[in-house]
Scaffold this motif. Sequence first.
Motif, PDB file in Angstrom:
ATOM      1  N   PHE A 137       5.159   4.530 -10.412  1.00 48.43           N
ATOM      2  CA  PHE A 137       4.233   3.475 -10.014  1.00 48.43           C
ATOM      3  C   PHE A 137       4.190   3.313  -8.498  1.00 48.43           C
ATOM      4  O   PHE A 137       5.200   3.492  -7.813  1.00 48.43           O
ATOM      5  N   GLY A 138       3.022   2.918  -8.032  1.00 48.77           N
ATOM      6  CA  GLY A 138       2.930   2.330  -6.719  1.00 48.77           C
ATOM      7  C   GLY A 138       3.175   0.843  -6.851  1.00 48.77           C
ATOM      8  O   GLY A 138       2.853   0.241  -7.878  1.00 48.77           O
ATOM      9  N   ILE A 139       3.754   0.222  -5.838  1.00 49.89           N
ATOM     10  CA  ILE A 139       4.089  -1.191  -5.894  1.00 49.89           C
ATOM     11  C   ILE A 139       3.601  -1.880  -4.633  1.00 49.89           C
ATOM     12  O   ILE A 139       3.711  -1.335  -3.524  1.00 49.89           O
ATOM     13  N   LYS A 140       3.029  -3.059  -4.797  1.00 52.94           N
ATOM     14  CA  LYS A 140       2.446  -3.776  -3.675  1.00 52.94           C
ATOM     15  C   LYS A 140       2.649  -5.275  -3.870  1.00 52.94           C
ATOM     16  O   LYS A 140       2.546  -5.788  -4.990  1.00 52.94           O
ATOM     17  N   ILE A 141       2.956  -5.966  -2.784  1.00 53.14           N
ATOM     18  CA  ILE A 141       3.052  -7.425  -2.818  1.00 53.14           C
ATOM     19  C   ILE A 141       1.652  -7.997  -2.642  1.00 53.14           C
ATOM     20  O   ILE A 141       0.964  -7.701  -1.666  1.00 53.14           O
ATOM     21  N   ILE A 142       1.222  -8.826  -3.575  1.00 55.06           N
ATOM     22  CA  ILE A 142      -0.141  -9.365  -3.526  1.00 55.06           C
ATOM     23  C   ILE A 142      -0.162 -10.887  -3.401  1.00 55.06           C
ATOM     24  O   ILE A 142      -1.242 -11.493  -3.344  1.00 55.06           O
TER      25      ILE A 142
END
Length: 337
Positions: A311-316
């Motif tokens: 997975f790619g992971i991003k803080i949103i």
Amino acid sequence: MSFRFNFSSEELESAENDSTVRSSLDNYDGLNITGKQPIPKPFIPPRELVLNNLNDVLPLTLIAERIFISTCEQSILYKRHLSDVKFQVAQEDNFLETNYNENTRILELAADNDIVQGVYEGGLKTWECALDLVEFLSKNTDNLNFEGKRILELGCGTSLPGIYILTTKNPFRVDFQDYNEQVLKLVTIPNILLNTLLCPKTEDFSNGTAEIDVPECVNLLDQLKRSRFFMGDWNGLIDTINLDSEQEKYDLILTSETIYNTDSLPNLYNVIKHSLKRPNGIALIAAKSIYFGVGGGVLLFRQLIEQDKVFGIKIIYNEKAHVKREILILSFLDCLA
């Protein structure tokens, strides 16, 4: 091992009395060890809770309170008041002519500890990251299309994020999982019905609560059969859910306040990885940046994701309270590429 989220036993109920998404919740100070002797961790094997009737689940009335979601257009969700849960358990004890049953035990643990690992995982309370997740979902309807989608909420507890989607976004189905069967029966299922078929009216509320009659009708059970309910540990949950094909997997997985325990992170991640639909499925994880005392938090979870390279992971989402709260989004890397 038992832990406290820096609330006293009196605050267990007073926090539930708050009908807004902020106030005393922002005084949260992480996850701290109580100093009590460690409790050996048992294991509740995962299984599906199949509802054939509601006689052992619902009382004749429910006490509801309102949760106001601060968005451009104000939304309201309803949840069962903790005092009503206590009253039902006391009544059942009297009926069974016993002073102690499993529901009583869970309530006692909830009063003394926010979690007791492997026994009670905090599902009777609505934690602030769950409310963050509801607010995020309500503010991003243009970017997140849930119509006709399959959705799973892991560690659902009072289940407000999943219920928000269930009642506003016309999904194909929303399934719910919590560690404790008692949590599913005492709060998850009543909350679903309060927000679907029972639908309290504004005029019903006085002093922030309303007493809602629960009719004896087949529609209640029909509503609940639109969802699946799972209980027990995440280890082995994939086999219990039994998703035979990619099409049966979930388009969206939600979870909040579930990454506090470092020991359970691999099992949680394994459920997400094997239950999410390729290539466009996403997972939203709402959590504190750090949970004091047990070492869990966003950083360790991110490291686990990044090492696996699925997975790619991003803080949103960021909420800079005393302990920072975040929402992470996971998307398959092959989809991002």
